[in-house]
Every structure is written in C-alpha cells, then in structure tokens.
Design a protein around this motif. Structure first.
Motif, PDB file in Angstrom:
ATOM      1  N   ARG A  32      13.226  -4.391   8.768  1.00 43.82           N
ATOM      2  CA  ARG A  32      12.798  -3.073   8.269  1.00 43.82           C
ATOM      3  C   ARG A  32      13.740  -2.679   7.143  1.00 43.82           C
ATOM      4  NH1 ARG A  32       9.716  -4.612  10.013  1.00 43.82           N
ATOM      5  NH2 ARG A  32       9.169  -4.696  12.160  1.00 43.82           N
ATOM      6  N   THR A  33      13.228  -2.608   5.956  1.00 42.49           N
ATOM      7  CA  THR A  33      14.088  -2.251   4.832  1.00 42.49           C
ATOM      8  C   THR A  33      14.102  -0.749   4.556  1.00 42.49           C
ATOM      9  OG1 THR A  33      12.317  -2.584   3.247  1.00 42.49           O
ATOM     10  CG2 THR A  33      13.752  -4.483   3.717  1.00 42.49           C
ATOM     11  N   TRP A  34      13.071  -0.060   4.970  1.00 47.06           N
ATOM     12  CA  TRP A  34      12.965   1.391   4.794  1.00 47.06           C
ATOM     13  C   TRP A  34      13.111   1.801   3.333  1.00 47.06           C
ATOM     14  CZ3 TRP A  34      11.390   3.649   9.189  1.00 47.06           C
ATOM     15  CH2 TRP A  34      11.680   3.015  10.393  1.00 47.06           C
ATOM     16  N   ALA A  35      12.825   0.896   2.419  1.00 52.80           N
ATOM     17  CA  ALA A  35      12.995   1.166   0.996  1.00 52.80           C
ATOM     18  C   ALA A  35      11.741   1.789   0.399  1.00 52.80           C
ATOM     19  CB  ALA A  35      13.316  -0.136   0.255  1.00 52.80           C
ATOM     20  N   ILE A  36      11.925   2.420  -0.730  1.00 48.31           N
ATOM     21  CA  ILE A  36      10.795   2.963  -1.485  1.00 48.31           C
ATOM     22  C   ILE A  36      10.126   1.801  -2.211  1.00 48.31           C
ATOM     23  CG2 ILE A  36      10.078   4.506  -3.350  1.00 48.31           C
ATOM     24  CD1 ILE A  36      12.531   6.213  -2.638  1.00 48.31           C
ATOM     25  N   PRO A  37       8.813   1.617  -2.011  1.00 50.43           N
ATOM     26  CA  PRO A  37       8.151   0.482  -2.660  1.00 50.43           C
ATOM     27  C   PRO A  37       8.004   0.684  -4.163  1.00 50.43           C
ATOM     28  CG  PRO A  37       6.548   1.849  -1.565  1.00 50.43           C
ATOM     29  CD  PRO A  37       7.909   2.425  -1.233  1.00 50.43           C
ATOM     30  N   ARG A  38       7.906  -0.405  -4.878  1.00 51.61           N
ATOM     31  CA  ARG A  38       7.645  -0.360  -6.322  1.00 51.61           C
ATOM     32  C   ARG A  38       6.155  -0.581  -6.541  1.00 51.61           C
ATOM     33  NH1 ARG A  38      12.108  -4.529  -6.549  1.00 51.61           N
ATOM     34  NH2 ARG A  38      13.938  -3.239  -6.330  1.00 51.61           N
ATOM     35  N   TYR A  39       5.431   0.490  -6.826  1.00 49.32           N
ATOM     36  CA  TYR A  39       3.982   0.382  -7.027  1.00 49.32           C
ATOM     37  C   TYR A  39       3.672   0.119  -8.474  1.00 49.32           C
ATOM     38  CZ  TYR A  39       3.636   2.234  -2.375  1.00 49.32           C
ATOM     39  OH  TYR A  39       3.739   2.407  -1.028  1.00 49.32           O
ATOM     40  N   PHE A  93       0.797  -1.214   0.000  1.00 42.75           N
ATOM     41  CA  PHE A  93       0.000   0.000   0.000  1.00 42.75           C
ATOM     42  C   PHE A  93       0.837   1.276   0.000  1.00 42.75           C
ATOM     43  CE2 PHE A  93      -2.574  -3.194   2.346  1.00 42.75           C
ATOM     44  CZ  PHE A  93      -3.553  -3.353   1.377  1.00 42.75           C
ATOM     45  N   SER A  94       0.338   2.268  -0.712  1.00 39.38           N
ATOM     46  CA  SER A  94       0.929   3.602  -0.705  1.00 39.38           C
ATOM     47  C   SER A  94       0.262   4.422   0.402  1.00 39.38           C
ATOM     48  CB  SER A  94       0.687   4.288  -2.055  1.00 39.38           C
ATOM     49  OG  SER A  94      -0.708   4.561  -2.207  1.00 39.38           O
ATOM     50  N   ALA A  95       0.744   5.628   0.631  1.00 43.21           N
ATOM     51  CA  ALA A  95       0.120   6.511   1.623  1.00 43.21           C
ATOM     52  C   ALA A  95      -1.335   6.789   1.249  1.00 43.21           C
ATOM     53  CB  ALA A  95       0.909   7.808   1.742  1.00 43.21           C
ATOM     54  N   THR A  96      -1.607   6.965  -0.027  1.00 39.38           N
ATOM     55  CA  THR A  96      -2.984   7.208  -0.486  1.00 39.38           C
ATOM     56  C   THR A  96      -3.863   5.993  -0.216  1.00 39.38           C
ATOM     57  OG1 THR A  96      -2.208   8.738  -2.186  1.00 39.38           O
ATOM     58  CG2 THR A  96      -4.405   7.812  -2.483  1.00 39.38           C
ATOM     59  N   ILE A 147      -5.487  13.757  10.144  1.00 29.91           N
ATOM     60  CA  ILE A 147      -4.642  12.570  10.001  1.00 29.91           C
ATOM     61  C   ILE A 147      -3.480  12.904   9.074  1.00 29.91           C
ATOM     62  CG2 ILE A 147      -6.060  11.617   8.124  1.00 29.91           C
ATOM     63  CD1 ILE A 147      -5.332   8.803   9.329  1.00 29.91           C
ATOM     64  N   VAL A 148      -2.318  12.358   9.397  1.00 30.72           N
ATOM     65  CA  VAL A 148      -1.118  12.530   8.579  1.00 30.72           C
ATOM     66  C   VAL A 148      -0.540  11.144   8.335  1.00 30.72           C
ATOM     67  CG1 VAL A 148       1.216  13.466   8.497  1.00 30.72           C
ATOM     68  CG2 VAL A 148      -0.603  14.782   9.587  1.00 30.72           C
ATOM     69  N   ILE A 149      -0.229  10.855   7.073  1.00 32.98           N
ATOM     70  CA  ILE A 149       0.403   9.588   6.704  1.00 32.98           C
ATOM     71  C   ILE A 149       1.624   9.935   5.857  1.00 32.98           C
ATOM     72  CG2 ILE A 149       0.118   7.387   5.491  1.00 32.98           C
ATOM     73  CD1 ILE A 149      -2.977   7.865   5.983  1.00 32.98           C
ATOM     74  N   ARG A 150       2.811   9.552   6.349  1.00 34.60           N
ATOM     75  CA  ARG A 150       4.050   9.888   5.660  1.00 34.60           C
ATOM     76  C   ARG A 150       4.974   8.683   5.613  1.00 34.60           C
ATOM     77  NH1 ARG A 150       4.234  14.352   2.770  1.00 34.60           N
ATOM     78  NH2 ARG A 150       6.467  14.152   2.941  1.00 34.60           N
ATOM     79  N   ARG A 151       5.638   8.507   4.475  1.00 37.35           N
ATOM     80  CA  ARG A 151       6.657   7.463   4.365  1.00 37.35           C
ATOM     81  C   ARG A 151       7.884   7.910   5.151  1.00 37.35           C
ATOM     82  NH1 ARG A 151      10.948   6.554   1.393  1.00 37.35           N
ATOM     83  NH2 ARG A 151      10.540   8.237  -0.050  1.00 37.35           N
ATOM     84  N   CYS A 152       8.518   6.981   5.833  1.00 38.91           N
ATOM     85  CA  CYS A 152       9.646   7.293   6.707  1.00 38.91           C
ATOM     86  C   CYS A 152      10.957   6.766   6.138  1.00 38.91           C
ATOM     87  CB  CYS A 152       9.429   6.660   8.076  1.00 38.91           C
ATOM     88  SG  CYS A 152       7.949   7.227   8.893  1.00 38.91           S
ATOM     89  N   LEU A 197      -8.401   4.136   5.942  1.00 36.81           N
ATOM     90  CA  LEU A 197      -8.697   4.686   7.264  1.00 36.81           C
ATOM     91  C   LEU A 197      -9.818   5.729   7.262  1.00 36.81           C
ATOM     92  CD1 LEU A 197      -5.098   4.979   8.719  1.00 36.81           C
ATOM     93  CD2 LEU A 197      -6.722   3.082   8.888  1.00 36.81           C
ATOM     94  N   LYS A 198     -10.115   6.317   6.112  1.00 33.00           N
ATOM     95  CA  LYS A 198     -11.164   7.345   6.026  1.00 33.00           C
ATOM     96  C   LYS A 198     -12.488   6.939   6.670  1.00 33.00           C
ATOM     97  CE  LYS A 198     -10.188  10.191   1.997  1.00 33.00           C
ATOM     98  NZ  LYS A 198     -10.631  10.494   0.633  1.00 33.00           N
ATOM     99  N   PRO A 199     -12.972   5.716   6.454  1.00 33.52           N
ATOM    100  CA  PRO A 199     -14.273   5.355   7.033  1.00 33.52           C
ATOM    101  C   PRO A 199     -14.307   5.395   8.563  1.00 33.52           C
ATOM    102  CG  PRO A 199     -13.644   3.772   5.342  1.00 33.52           C
ATOM    103  CD  PRO A 199     -12.454   4.657   5.589  1.00 33.52           C
ATOM    104  N   PHE A 200     -13.151   5.412   9.207  1.00 32.76           N
ATOM    105  CA  PHE A 200     -13.103   5.381  10.668  1.00 32.76           C
ATOM    106  C   PHE A 200     -12.917   6.767  11.282  1.00 32.76           C
ATOM    107  CE2 PHE A 200     -11.706   1.392   8.909  1.00 32.76           C
ATOM    108  CZ  PHE A 200     -12.578   0.524   9.546  1.00 32.76           C
ATOM    109  N   LEU A 201     -12.849   7.791  10.433  1.00 32.39           N
ATOM    110  CA  LEU A 201     -12.610   9.156  10.887  1.00 32.39           C
ATOM    111  C   LEU A 201     -13.726  10.081  10.434  1.00 32.39           C
ATOM    112  CD1 LEU A 201      -8.885   9.218   9.836  1.00 32.39           C
ATOM    113  CD2 LEU A 201      -9.714   9.024  12.180  1.00 32.39           C
TER     114      LEU A 201
END
Length: 103
Positions: free
Chosen positions: A96-103, A47-50, A70-75, A56-60
């Motif tokens: 924890r690879t902390w890598a950028i995913p390939r979407y 999953f991406s941040a989007t 809400i804030v969602i950020r890649r670390c 999570l939108k339905p719960f807020l």
C-alpha cells in the motif's frame, strides 16, 4: 497507487442484488478490502474517484431524492478502527503506497 474508500447506503434493500455491485467493486482493482458491511477499499493506479463512480453508477439507483447514496474518497495512511484481522493486514501491507496517483 491510491487507496479509495467506497461506502454506500442502499435504500431499497428488498429488491437490491449486492453481488453485481460487489463484482464491479472488485473489478476496479485486483487489490481490495471489505472490512465492514457497506465499506470497501480499493488500491488502484488506473482510476480516479470519478472513474470509480462512473463504473459503479450502473449498479445503483441514484436519484435526487430517495435513491441510493455512495461516497468515494481517496485515503491517506492514517486512521483507526476495529475490524477483521485480514482487513488490518491489507491496510498494513507494505505494498500500500497511499500515494497520490499521476493521472
């Protein structure tokens, strides 16, 4: 994999049920960490941040004015803090690879 931080500010705490939100966050990935009250980290390749935001939108209650925030950020693998030892272990886990995913 990519690690994302999820942080939220619930505005109407009296009527808010946290458990459904917590379960939704945990459902994003089997790999998560909850080091402080309103902050979670999830490690996911799917999953991406989007995508996470959409889950999570339905719960807020998100409104232009007066709703939850809400804030969602890649670390990246850099940071500092003072929090529980199990959260430190999660952050430092070699999986924890902390890598950028390939979407």
């Amino acid at each position: 994999m990519a690690v994302y931080m999820i942080s939220y500010d619930i505005k109407v705490k009296d009527s808010f049920e946290y458990q459904p939100l917590y379960e939704a966050i945990k459902g994003i990935s089997g790999t998560w960490c909850h080091p402080v009250e309103s902050v979670w980290f999830v490690d996911t390749v799917r999953f991406s941040a989007t995508d996470i935001m959409n889950k999570l939108k339905p719960f807020l209650t998100l409104k232009d004015k007066g709703g939850d925030d809400i804030v969602i950020r890649r670390c990246i693998d850099s940071g500092a803090g003072h929090y529980k030892s199990d959260a430190v272990d999660w952050m430092n886990d070699p999986s924890r690879t902390w890598a950028i995913p390939r979407y």
